[in-house]
Design a protein around this motif. Structure first.
Motif, PDB file in Angstrom:
ATOM      1  N   GLN A  21      -3.337  -9.961 -13.034  1.00 18.03           N
ATOM      2  CA  GLN A  21      -3.116  -8.637 -12.452  1.00 18.03           C
ATOM      3  C   GLN A  21      -3.165  -7.528 -13.505  1.00 18.03           C
ATOM      4  O   GLN A  21      -2.757  -6.412 -13.225  1.00 18.03           O
ATOM      5  CB  GLN A  21      -1.771  -8.622 -11.713  1.00 18.03           C
ATOM      6  CG  GLN A  21      -1.759  -9.549 -10.505  1.00 18.03           C
ATOM      7  CD  GLN A  21      -0.456  -9.483  -9.731  1.00 18.03           C
ATOM      8  OE1 GLN A  21       0.620  -9.442 -10.319  1.00 18.03           O
ATOM      9  NE2 GLN A  21      -0.549  -9.458  -8.410  1.00 18.03           N
ATOM     10  N   ARG A  52      -0.495  -6.185  -3.789  1.00 17.29           N
ATOM     11  CA  ARG A  52      -1.769  -5.607  -4.259  1.00 17.29           C
ATOM     12  C   ARG A  52      -1.638  -5.074  -5.686  1.00 17.29           C
ATOM     13  O   ARG A  52      -2.215  -4.059  -6.035  1.00 17.29           O
ATOM     14  CB  ARG A  52      -2.197  -4.495  -3.295  1.00 17.29           C
ATOM     15  CG  ARG A  52      -2.453  -5.003  -1.872  1.00 17.29           C
ATOM     16  CD  ARG A  52      -2.543  -3.877  -0.859  1.00 17.29           C
ATOM     17  NE  ARG A  52      -3.673  -3.007  -1.096  1.00 17.29           N
ATOM     18  CZ  ARG A  52      -3.902  -1.860  -0.444  1.00 17.29           C
ATOM     19  NH1 ARG A  52      -3.049  -1.490   0.520  1.00 17.29           N
ATOM     20  NH2 ARG A  52      -4.945  -1.122  -0.721  1.00 17.29           N
ATOM     21  N   ARG A  54      -2.808  -6.387  -8.495  1.00 16.25           N
ATOM     22  CA  ARG A  54      -4.091  -6.462  -9.207  1.00 16.25           C
ATOM     23  C   ARG A  54      -4.996  -5.300  -8.816  1.00 16.25           C
ATOM     24  O   ARG A  54      -5.627  -4.671  -9.666  1.00 16.25           O
ATOM     25  CB  ARG A  54      -4.776  -7.792  -8.890  1.00 16.25           C
ATOM     26  CG  ARG A  54      -6.123  -7.989  -9.579  1.00 16.25           C
ATOM     27  CD  ARG A  54      -6.645  -9.416  -9.351  1.00 16.25           C
ATOM     28  NE  ARG A  54      -7.899  -9.616 -10.048  1.00 16.25           N
ATOM     29  CZ  ARG A  54      -9.106  -9.380  -9.534  1.00 16.25           C
ATOM     30  NH1 ARG A  54      -9.189  -8.897  -8.284  1.00 16.25           N
ATOM     31  NH2 ARG A  54     -10.194  -9.600 -10.233  1.00 16.25           N
ATOM     32  N   GLU A  55      -5.034  -5.018  -7.519  1.00 15.85           N
ATOM     33  CA  GLU A  55      -5.860  -3.896  -7.031  1.00 15.85           C
ATOM     34  C   GLU A  55      -5.373  -2.576  -7.615  1.00 15.85           C
ATOM     35  O   GLU A  55      -6.176  -1.712  -7.986  1.00 15.85           O
ATOM     36  CB  GLU A  55      -5.802  -3.852  -5.504  1.00 15.85           C
ATOM     37  CG  GLU A  55      -6.657  -2.756  -4.897  1.00 15.85           C
ATOM     38  CD  GLU A  55      -6.504  -2.666  -3.388  1.00 15.85           C
ATOM     39  OE1 GLU A  55      -6.966  -1.663  -2.810  1.00 15.85           O
ATOM     40  OE2 GLU A  55      -5.914  -3.585  -2.781  1.00 15.85           O
ATOM     41  N   ILE A  58      -6.556  -2.345 -11.370  1.00 13.76           N
ATOM     42  CA  ILE A  58      -8.000  -2.091 -11.487  1.00 13.76           C
ATOM     43  C   ILE A  58      -8.338  -0.678 -11.030  1.00 13.76           C
ATOM     44  O   ILE A  58      -9.118   0.044 -11.669  1.00 13.76           O
ATOM     45  CB  ILE A  58      -8.790  -3.132 -10.666  1.00 13.76           C
ATOM     46  CG1 ILE A  58      -8.615  -4.532 -11.280  1.00 13.76           C
ATOM     47  CG2 ILE A  58     -10.265  -2.757 -10.599  1.00 13.76           C
ATOM     48  CD1 ILE A  58      -9.208  -5.643 -10.437  1.00 13.76           C
ATOM     49  N   THR A  59      -7.733  -0.251  -9.907  1.00 14.26           N
ATOM     50  CA  THR A  59      -7.992   1.090  -9.370  1.00 14.26           C
ATOM     51  C   THR A  59      -7.592   2.165 -10.371  1.00 14.26           C
ATOM     52  O   THR A  59      -8.354   3.118 -10.614  1.00 14.26           O
ATOM     53  CB  THR A  59      -7.225   1.293  -8.050  1.00 14.26           C
ATOM     54  OG1 THR A  59      -7.691   0.354  -7.085  1.00 14.26           O
ATOM     55  CG2 THR A  59      -7.424   2.711  -7.519  1.00 14.26           C
ATOM     56  N   CYS A  92      -1.610   5.208  -4.648  1.00 16.95           N
ATOM     57  CA  CYS A  92      -0.886   3.939  -4.778  1.00 16.95           C
ATOM     58  C   CYS A  92       0.426   3.964  -3.993  1.00 16.95           C
ATOM     59  O   CYS A  92       0.768   2.990  -3.307  1.00 16.95           O
ATOM     60  CB  CYS A  92      -0.608   3.639  -6.257  1.00 16.95           C
ATOM     61  SG  CYS A  92      -2.072   3.209  -7.220  1.00 16.95           S
ATOM     62  N   GLN A  95       0.320   3.224  -0.188  1.00 13.64           N
ATOM     63  CA  GLN A  95      -0.143   1.932   0.344  1.00 13.64           C
ATOM     64  C   GLN A  95       1.052   1.052   0.733  1.00 13.64           C
ATOM     65  O   GLN A  95       1.379   0.071   0.067  1.00 13.64           O
ATOM     66  CB  GLN A  95      -1.035   1.227  -0.687  1.00 13.64           C
ATOM     67  CG  GLN A  95      -2.206   2.065  -1.151  1.00 13.64           C
ATOM     68  CD  GLN A  95      -3.003   2.638   0.009  1.00 13.64           C
ATOM     69  OE1 GLN A  95      -3.525   1.893   0.842  1.00 13.64           O
ATOM     70  NE2 GLN A  95      -3.129   3.956   0.070  1.00 13.64           N
ATOM     71  N   MET A 106       1.134  -1.341  -4.073  1.00 17.15           N
ATOM     72  CA  MET A 106       0.231  -1.055  -5.200  1.00 17.15           C
ATOM     73  C   MET A 106       1.037  -0.354  -6.290  1.00 17.15           C
ATOM     74  O   MET A 106       1.086   0.878  -6.356  1.00 17.15           O
ATOM     75  CB  MET A 106      -0.951  -0.192  -4.755  1.00 17.15           C
ATOM     76  CG  MET A 106      -1.964  -0.938  -3.898  1.00 17.15           C
ATOM     77  SD  MET A 106      -3.427   0.063  -3.493  1.00 17.15           S
ATOM     78  CE  MET A 106      -4.196   0.265  -5.105  1.00 17.15           C
TER      79      MET A 106
END
Length: 569
Positions: A21, A52, A54-55, A58-59, A92, A95, A106
């Motif tokens: 992550q 989320r 990891r998302e 990355i985001t 973030c 979410q 997130m």
């Protein structure tokens, strides 16, 4: 030409966990954006308890870099990166997943750094880290935002935790061969500084050394995702010159030009003015027949690098502002040998001439002009610029009534100022009667400084006089805000409404903290009475509201009292 050069190397792995992550990225443009925006590196560590994480990591890393380079080149790093981060944080935080308790799913730490000119700008929230390796020593540049609860570290700050992002901003001066070490807590929680230093000084590429650091942390029992990103400062640009001031030694100042002469394809058809600082000509481009203005610096300033740098910077400023109320400036030919501007030719008169032609204008006439002038200044404000020389001579009015702000030689470009890329100004710039007090006293400028100048212009348009009593002597620089003594409008014009005096008095407050905070507020009060200010004035004692009327009333009262005493004698 010396340019910023960075070396990157990184490695990341999931370690003993099922999913990695963590995320990292780094980028240095190869075009002019390397000078304008610099290079970027970022690391994020997604929170594992979030579905989320990891998302989120990355985001935040990828979008931070992509979106930062989409911000205007005139913005400061602080403003550009701050806008991007706050936007990402809102995304973030929004979410939510009610199946997982209703909180954001997130959440991630974030440690980012922008390398611009000779300065580094660090943006940080969470417990990932940025450390500098310099002269054989490690220095942690970020603070871990955690609290110890039940034997575990709990994040107190991160992307997505709250709607409002509280991010640490740190500035550092870069040095050649600086090595910046970005790590997630899965690395630095398991390695001592001594071990990290040994691994950094070992042979191998940056990527190999980053992998060795991750591998060693894993060997020593790391139970988390592991990431290490290394950024090496391989070369620095010259700190004391921006790109335009470097042209001073390359470009020659043109001689005085006459009608019929040509300068690099532009034929002179009229001399508009010859001043002590510059000259302006009406020219036609022989290639396409289009008419422009051509501005050249005066030979009197051939040995003044501050003036010439400002002249060249004016071209850069004009090209980055696209608005009908701002004079356009166009790019010179790449192979130009002379120093000049090609600008929009404005067929009209200066505001100074308009004031001479309209000595007692109506408030509506003034508002029509000032609204357009403020429109121009708001464009500069959005670009992180301050004009610093708003005066009647720098405002043009076309024959169709369109207002144009001109002369950008004194414009403060905060994006250049933040990296010390501007020549040192040994004297204040601008016309002394219109300069905001904070610039004269503290050498600081903001959009409120331009607002002060606009209010001075309004006052002069309406009355033909300046709003403050003259100082002790010419060119005197006050040392205190109290030395600006405002003169009420009714001293010169009794036909103007009292609420207008309140509006100008507030816009002309010597202390910028007491002025209007925004142009929209100022414009609103120029259009209609501010009832709040009127009520506040009505509650003040008569002595404060109208000292002259107070003393007149006092004299009348004393006269009546004396008459009554005489009558009883």
């Amino acid at each position: 030409m010396e340019k910023l050069q960075l070396g990157f190397g990184g490695f990341s792995c999931k370690g003993v966990k099922e999913e990695n992550q963590d995320a990292f990225a780094a980028y240095l443009p190869k075009d002019h954006y390397a000078d304008v925006k610099g290079g970027v590196a970022a690391l994020a560590d997604g929170v594992s308890v979030c579905a989320r994480g990891r998302e989120a990591a990355i985001t935040c890393v990828t979008n931070f870099i992509q979106d930062y380079y989409q911000t205007p080149p005139t913005w400061t790093v602080k403003r550009a990166a701050g806008k991007v981060l706050h936007g990402l944080n809102r995304w973030c935080h929004g979410q939510h997943d009610y199946e997982h308790g209703g909180h954001s799913q997130m959440i991630t730490t974030f440690s980012g750094m922008i390398f611009k000119s000779t300065s580094g700008f660090i943006f940080h929230a969470g417990d990932s880290r940025i450390t500098r390796f310099q002269g054989g020593e490690l220095e942690q540049l970020t603070k871990d935002h955690v609290s110890r609860q039940g034997g575990k570290n709990v994040l107190t700050r991160a992307m997505g935790i709250e709607a409002h992002l509280d991010v640490d901003l740190t500035n550092v001066e870069l040095q050649q061969k600086d090595l910046f070490v970005f790590t997630s807590d899965g690395v630095h929680e398991f390695l001592s500084n001594k071990t990290i230093k040994q691994l950094l000084t070992a042979a191998g590429s940056l990527e190999e050394r980053a992998k060795n650091i991750v591998d060693e942390a894993l060997r020593l029992g790391s139970n988390d995702n592991l990431t290490c990103l290394l950024v090496e400062v391989q070369n620095l640009p010259l700190a004391d010159l921006d790109e335009h001031s470097k042209q001073i030694n390359r470009l020659a100042i043109p001689p005085a030009l006459e009608v019929g002469m040509k300068l690099e394809g532009y034929r002179i058809i009229q001399t508009v003015f010859n001043g002590t600082r510059s000259s302006l000509y009406k020219v036609v481009n022989d290639e396409d027949g289009k008419v422009f203005g051509l501005k050249t610096p005066s030979q009197n300033f051939a040995d003044d690098p501050v003036f010439l740098a400002g002249f060249l910077r004016e071209e850069w400023v004009g090209q980055h502002i696209k608005n009908s109320n701002v004079m356009g400036i166009y790019k010179r030919k790449e192979d130009a040998r002379f120093m000049y501007h090609i600008c929009e030719y404005i067929d009209g008169q200066t505001l100074r001439q308009w004031m001479l032609d309209n000595p007692e204008p109506s408030l509506e006439q003034v508002r029509k002009i000032i609204t357009q002038l403020i429109t121009a200044l708001r464009v500069l404000q959005r670009k992180d610029m301050v004009h610093r020389d708003v005066k009647p001579e720098n405002v043009m009015i076309t024959h169709q009534g369109e207002v144009k702000l001109i002369d950008f030689g004194t414009v403060l470009v905060k994006a250049l100022a933040e990296t010390n890329s501007l020549p040192v100004e040994k004297v204040v710039v601008g016309a002394v009667h219109y300069i905001a007090p904070e610039y004269l006293i503290k050498h600081t400028s903001s959009h409120q400084s331009d607002m002060f100048s606009v209010a001075t212009v309004i006052y002069e348009m309406l009355t033909g006089s300046l709003p403050f009593k003259a100082f002790k002597y010419q060119d005197y620089i006050p040392v205190s805000y109290s030395e600006w003594m405002y003169q009420p409008l009714n001293k010169y014009r009794t036909d103007l409404p009292p609420w207008l005096d309140l509006t100008l008095r507030k816009a002309l407050q010597p202390n910028p903290e007491l002025r209007y905070q925004s142009y929209s507020e100022f414009l609103q009060d120029l259009s209609q009475p501010n009832k709040g200010m009127l009520r506040a004035v009505a509650k003040r004692p008569l002595l404060e509201r109208d000292p002259l009327l107070f003393y007149k009333a006092l004299c009348v009262g004393q006269f009546v009292l004396i008459c009554m005493l005489l009558a009883f004698q």
